[in-house]
Design an enzyme around this catalytic site. Sequence first.
Site, mmCIF file in Angstrom:
data_model
loop_
_atom_site.group_PDB
_atom_site.id
_atom_site.type_symbol
_atom_site.label_atom_id
_atom_site.label_comp_id
_atom_site.label_asym_id
_atom_site.label_seq_id
_atom_site.Cartn_x
_atom_site.Cartn_y
_atom_site.Cartn_z
ATOM 1 N N HIS A 80 0.841 -1.194 0.000
ATOM 2 C CA HIS A 80 0.000 0.000 0.000
ATOM 3 C C HIS A 80 0.875 1.243 0.000
ATOM 4 C CE1 HIS A 80 0.713 -1.285 4.162
ATOM 5 N NE2 HIS A 80 0.849 0.002 4.404
ATOM 6 N N LYS A 98 -19.218 2.331 6.527
ATOM 7 C CA LYS A 98 -18.110 2.876 7.322
ATOM 8 C C LYS A 98 -17.870 4.363 7.089
ATOM 9 C CE LYS A 98 -15.895 -1.441 8.206
ATOM 10 N NZ LYS A 98 -14.802 -2.336 7.971
ATOM 11 N N CYS A 155 -8.001 2.797 -5.798
ATOM 12 C CA CYS A 155 -8.166 1.348 -5.736
ATOM 13 C C CYS A 155 -7.012 0.787 -6.556
ATOM 14 C CB CYS A 155 -9.543 0.920 -6.243
ATOM 15 S SG CYS A 155 -9.899 1.404 -7.943
ATOM 16 N N GLN A 160 -10.319 3.046 -11.648
ATOM 17 C CA GLN A 160 -11.284 3.166 -12.738
ATOM 18 C C GLN A 160 -12.712 2.949 -12.247
ATOM 19 O OE1 GLN A 160 -9.902 0.396 -15.697
ATOM 20 N NE2 GLN A 160 -8.381 1.826 -16.465
#
Length: 131
Positions: free
Chosen positions: A38, A53, A71, A75
């Site tokens: 990440h 959330k 992400c 897209q």
Amino acid sequence: MAAKSITYVSSSQFLNLKPRPNIAVIDVRDDERSYDGHIAGSLHFASDTFREKLPKLVEAVKGKDTLVFHCALSQVRGPKCARKFVDYLSELNEDVGIKNVMVLERGYNGWEASGRPVCRCTDIPCKGGCA
């Protein structure tokens, strides 16, 4: 006044913004975050549970004025979650301080493919010291 529109930011533009303490990176990938790595310091709010959330996300980004969503490719899930967040902010009757909502062009995969720093820590939340 809350952000009303969503803009796109390239990884180079993002690197110029990233050192600012008022920016939060929101990773909406699902399971792949655990094995792909990440962006250091990013917050994980998986797209499959994103809507429920939203209040927790607002709390987690207190004091931030710019959010950058992504992400894998930015897209579908990244832009969709950014839009859900903007819509949620417009439903709130309070100013939470978010002025800019952005989506990282080419997402995490583009970030990693262009040689940008990747963190593989398992800290929740990522403290950002692994870049």
